[in-house]
Design a protein around this motif. Structure first.
Motif, PDB file in Angstrom:
ATOM      1  N   PRO A  82     -83.634  10.619-133.971  1.00  0.00           N
ATOM      2  CA  PRO A  82     -82.675  10.887-132.941  1.00  0.00           C
ATOM      3  C   PRO A  82     -83.383  11.641-131.683  1.00  0.00           C
ATOM      4  CG  PRO A  82     -82.079  11.747-135.106  1.00  0.00           C
ATOM      5  CD  PRO A  82     -83.599  11.245-135.188  1.00  0.00           C
ATOM      6  N   ASP A  83     -82.996  11.577-130.462  1.00  0.00           N
ATOM      7  CA  ASP A  83     -83.582  12.144-129.146  1.00  0.00           C
ATOM      8  C   ASP A  83     -82.308  12.445-128.394  1.00  0.00           C
ATOM      9  OD1 ASP A  83     -84.887  12.720-127.041  1.00  0.00           O
ATOM     10  OD2 ASP A  83     -85.620  10.835-126.789  1.00  0.00           O
ATOM     11  N   GLY A  84     -81.795  13.769-128.484  1.00  0.00           N
ATOM     12  CA  GLY A  84     -80.609  14.082-127.783  1.00  0.00           C
ATOM     13  C   GLY A  84     -79.466  13.155-128.105  1.00  0.00           C
ATOM     14  N   PRO A  85     -78.695  12.649-127.243  1.00  0.00           N
ATOM     15  CA  PRO A  85     -77.596  11.602-127.460  1.00  0.00           C
ATOM     16  C   PRO A  85     -77.963  10.440-127.750  1.00  0.00           C
ATOM     17  CG  PRO A  85     -77.864  11.942-125.200  1.00  0.00           C
ATOM     18  CD  PRO A  85     -78.817  13.069-125.595  1.00  0.00           C
ATOM     19  N   GLY A  86     -79.300  10.200-127.496  1.00  0.00           N
ATOM     20  CA  GLY A  86     -79.916   8.494-127.892  1.00  0.00           C
ATOM     21  C   GLY A  86     -80.479   8.586-129.139  1.00  0.00           C
ATOM     22  N   LEU A  87     -81.593   7.909-129.236  1.00  0.00           N
ATOM     23  CA  LEU A  87     -82.559   7.582-130.159  1.00  0.00           C
ATOM     24  C   LEU A  87     -83.830   6.865-129.557  1.00  0.00           C
ATOM     25  CD1 LEU A  87     -82.124   4.702-131.544  1.00  0.00           C
ATOM     26  CD2 LEU A  87     -80.190   5.822-132.852  1.00  0.00           C
ATOM     27  N   THR A  88     -85.051   6.910-130.433  1.00  0.00           N
ATOM     28  CA  THR A  88     -86.033   6.179-130.383  1.00  0.00           C
ATOM     29  C   THR A  88     -86.245   5.302-131.528  1.00  0.00           C
ATOM     30  OG1 THR A  88     -87.640   7.798-131.360  1.00  0.00           O
ATOM     31  CG2 THR A  88     -87.173   7.843-128.757  1.00  0.00           C
ATOM     32  N   GLU A  89     -86.781   4.095-131.243  1.00  0.00           N
ATOM     33  CA  GLU A  89     -87.097   3.114-132.439  1.00  0.00           C
ATOM     34  C   GLU A  89     -88.368   2.772-132.331  1.00  0.00           C
ATOM     35  OE1 GLU A  89     -84.219  -0.791-133.060  1.00  0.00           O
ATOM     36  OE2 GLU A  89     -85.530  -1.214-131.658  1.00  0.00           O
ATOM     37  N   GLN A  90     -88.878   2.378-133.604  1.00  0.00           N
ATOM     38  CA  GLN A  90     -90.167   1.644-133.854  1.00  0.00           C
ATOM     39  C   GLN A  90     -90.185   0.831-134.912  1.00  0.00           C
ATOM     40  OE1 GLN A  90     -92.627   5.099-134.469  1.00  0.00           O
ATOM     41  NE2 GLN A  90     -93.318   5.382-132.371  1.00  0.00           N
ATOM     42  N   LYS A  91     -90.752  -0.474-134.704  1.00  0.00           N
ATOM     43  CA  LYS A  91     -90.578  -1.435-135.581  1.00  0.00           C
ATOM     44  C   LYS A  91     -91.522  -2.649-135.504  1.00  0.00           C
ATOM     45  CE  LYS A  91     -87.016  -4.374-133.037  1.00  0.00           C
ATOM     46  NZ  LYS A  91     -85.773  -4.816-133.358  1.00  0.00           N
ATOM     47  N   LEU A  92     -91.791  -3.477-136.560  1.00  0.00           N
ATOM     48  CA  LEU A  92     -92.665  -4.721-136.629  1.00  0.00           C
ATOM     49  C   LEU A  92     -92.189  -5.654-136.772  1.00  0.00           C
ATOM     50  CD1 LEU A  92     -95.493  -3.222-139.060  1.00  0.00           C
ATOM     51  CD2 LEU A  92     -95.775  -3.521-136.664  1.00  0.00           C
ATOM     52  N   VAL A  93     -92.371  -6.648-135.635  1.00  0.00           N
ATOM     53  CA  VAL A  93     -91.346  -7.801-135.428  1.00  0.00           C
ATOM     54  C   VAL A  93     -92.137  -9.115-135.684  1.00  0.00           C
ATOM     55  CG1 VAL A  93     -89.931  -9.191-133.840  1.00  0.00           C
ATOM     56  CG2 VAL A  93     -89.685  -6.687-134.075  1.00  0.00           C
ATOM     57  N   GLU A  94     -92.106 -10.135-136.411  1.00  0.00           N
ATOM     58  CA  GLU A  94     -92.846 -11.237-136.617  1.00  0.00           C
ATOM     59  C   GLU A  94     -92.700 -12.109-135.249  1.00  0.00           C
ATOM     60  OE1 GLU A  94     -93.367 -14.939-139.715  1.00  0.00           O
ATOM     61  OE2 GLU A  94     -91.439 -13.700-139.765  1.00  0.00           O
ATOM     62  N   ARG A  95     -93.862 -12.323-134.795  1.00  0.00           N
ATOM     63  CA  ARG A  95     -94.066 -13.388-133.787  1.00  0.00           C
ATOM     64  C   ARG A  95     -95.242 -14.267-133.916  1.00  0.00           C
ATOM     65  NH1 ARG A  95     -89.815 -12.248-132.437  1.00  0.00           N
ATOM     66  NH2 ARG A  95     -88.956 -11.163-130.626  1.00  0.00           N
ATOM     67  N   ASN A  96     -94.999 -15.625-133.646  1.00  0.00           N
ATOM     68  CA  ASN A  96     -96.214 -16.449-133.934  1.00  0.00           C
ATOM     69  C   ASN A  96     -96.984 -16.053-135.350  1.00  0.00           C
ATOM     70  OD1 ASN A  96     -95.759 -17.515-131.277  1.00  0.00           O
ATOM     71  ND2 ASN A  96     -96.820 -15.770-130.347  1.00  0.00           N
ATOM     72  N   ARG A  97     -96.199 -15.854-136.254  1.00  0.00           N
ATOM     73  CA  ARG A  97     -96.582 -15.581-137.827  1.00  0.00           C
ATOM     74  C   ARG A  97     -97.480 -14.410-138.007  1.00  0.00           C
ATOM     75  NH1 ARG A  97     -98.677 -21.905-139.552  1.00  0.00           N
ATOM     76  NH2 ARG A  97     -96.437 -22.868-139.268  1.00  0.00           N
ATOM     77  N   SER A  98     -97.365 -13.466-137.057  1.00  0.00           N
ATOM     78  CA  SER A  98     -98.115 -12.354-137.081  1.00  0.00           C
ATOM     79  C   SER A  98     -97.054 -11.023-136.973  1.00  0.00           C
ATOM     80  CB  SER A  98     -99.101 -12.067-136.276  1.00  0.00           C
ATOM     81  OG  SER A  98     -98.843 -12.160-134.892  1.00  0.00           O
ATOM     82  N   LEU A  99     -97.231  -9.862-137.372  1.00  0.00           N
ATOM     83  CA  LEU A  99     -96.355  -8.921-137.076  1.00  0.00           C
ATOM     84  C   LEU A  99     -96.793  -7.984-135.895  1.00  0.00           C
ATOM     85  CD1 LEU A  99     -95.772  -7.483-140.554  1.00  0.00           C
ATOM     86  CD2 LEU A  99     -94.367  -8.814-139.255  1.00  0.00           C
ATOM     87  N   GLN A 100     -96.020  -7.862-134.948  1.00  0.00           N
ATOM     88  CA  GLN A 100     -96.224  -7.182-133.685  1.00  0.00           C
ATOM     89  C   GLN A 100     -95.398  -5.799-133.595  1.00  0.00           C
ATOM     90  OE1 GLN A 100     -96.061  -9.831-130.176  1.00  0.00           O
ATOM     91  NE2 GLN A 100     -97.162 -11.413-131.499  1.00  0.00           N
ATOM     92  N   PRO A 101     -96.005  -4.577-133.096  1.00  0.00           N
ATOM     93  CA  PRO A 101     -95.401  -3.359-133.028  1.00  0.00           C
ATOM     94  C   PRO A 101     -94.443  -3.463-131.605  1.00  0.00           C
ATOM     95  CG  PRO A 101     -97.380  -3.284-132.258  1.00  0.00           C
ATOM     96  CD  PRO A 101     -97.425  -4.631-132.835  1.00  0.00           C
ATOM     97  N   VAL A 102     -93.179  -3.012-131.759  1.00  0.00           N
ATOM     98  CA  VAL A 102     -92.100  -2.873-130.579  1.00  0.00           C
ATOM     99  C   VAL A 102     -91.320  -1.564-130.706  1.00  0.00           C
ATOM    100  CG1 VAL A 102     -90.161  -3.825-129.580  1.00  0.00           C
ATOM    101  CG2 VAL A 102     -91.663  -5.374-130.990  1.00  0.00           C
ATOM    102  N   SER A 103     -91.515  -0.987-129.683  1.00  0.00           N
ATOM    103  CA  SER A 103     -90.663   0.419-129.682  1.00  0.00           C
ATOM    104  C   SER A 103     -89.679   0.135-128.499  1.00  0.00           C
ATOM    105  CB  SER A 103     -91.660   1.418-129.055  1.00  0.00           C
ATOM    106  OG  SER A 103     -92.190   1.297-127.972  1.00  0.00           O
ATOM    107  N   ALA A 104     -88.694   1.034-128.814  1.00  0.00           N
ATOM    108  CA  ALA A 104     -87.405   0.887-127.883  1.00  0.00           C
ATOM    109  C   ALA A 104     -87.073   2.542-127.663  1.00  0.00           C
ATOM    110  CB  ALA A 104     -86.272  -0.062-128.243  1.00  0.00           C
TER     111      ALA A 104
END
Length: 233
Positions: A82-104
């Motif tokens: 949680p970040d005030g009224p919103g939030l932050t997100e961190q995840k690993l997503v599969e791209r080209n047969r590898s896991l890549q970090p993505v934040s939002a």
């Protein structure tokens, strides 16, 4: 996938902001309920609304979705904070047969502001004030929207978020009342990006998200298998 500073391609934007690969997530739970459940081993298809006039179409679509999801689902882990009224997100997503970090960063759990990955930074700027907590009362929210790629203005359009009613989502032994939301991003020169989302105002997290095609046909789905409290492993 690559994105350049001059705006990037339509396909790159669509893929970066809203991955269409069916997937499931294990997340960190911000409120108390039941013990964590064991992840399921195959993908569950999105719900379809059935009427007498489209019974055969419903059966055909259900078979198609079930078979495709059973063969193409994968698991990943996503962390929300949680970040005030919103939030932050961190995840690993599969791209080209590898896991890549993505934040939002989300201005509200229903409204993404920025995504960052190795491919670059995509930001959406909204002209109107963010007021979504009373969506069940006012039914709709919309705003002029501008896309920035790596800090440079790219294209503009509109975001439209519609409240379609109350429903229930179950995760393991926990059930939550959720808003059924239709979220639509229309940017000049690009096909609309449409999602059917199920948002828990209690947890302040979208519990299930279904990507829809222009004809409202389900394309992919992200749902939770289990929750954990806190940020530990």
């Amino acid at each position: 996938m690559r994105t350049n500073n001059s705006g990037g391609s339509s396909a790159n934007f669509q893929r970066f902001f809203h991955p269409v690969v069916p997937s499931r997530a294990a997340a960190r739970k911000p409120a108390a309920c039941a013990l964590a459940a064991t992840p399921q081993t195959r993908k569950r298809p999105p719900r379809l609304r059935r009427t007498r006039s489209n019974a055969e179409k419903y059966r055909t679509a259900k078979r198609h979705i079930h078979n495709r999801y059973q063969s193409s689902a994968f698991l990943f882990r996503v962390f929300y904070k949680p970040d005030g009224p919103g939030l932050t997100e961190q995840k690993l997503v599969e791209r080209n047969r590898s896991l890549q970090p993505v934040s939002a960063v989300y201005l509200h759990p229903l409204l993404v502001e920025k995504r960052v990955s190795a491919s670059g930074t995509h930001e959406l700027k909204y002209a109107n004030a963010i007021a979504l907590d009373d969506l069940p009362q006012k039914k709709n929210w919309q705003s002029e929207t501008t896309l920035f790629i790596n800090g440079k203005k790219s294209i503009s359009g509109a975001t439209i978020i519609r409240f379609d009613g109350w429903e229930k989502e179950t995760i393991a032994s926990c059930s939550y009342k959720v808003w059924a939301i239709n979220s639509r991003l229309e940017l000049t020169g690009l096909p609309p990006i449409i999602f059917e989302q199920y948002y828990s105002p209690e947890l302040r997290v979208v519990l299930r998200s279904v990507r829809l095609g222009p004809s409202n046909r389900p394309l992919s789905e992200v749902r939770f298998d289990r929750f954990h409290i806190g940020w530990g492993n």
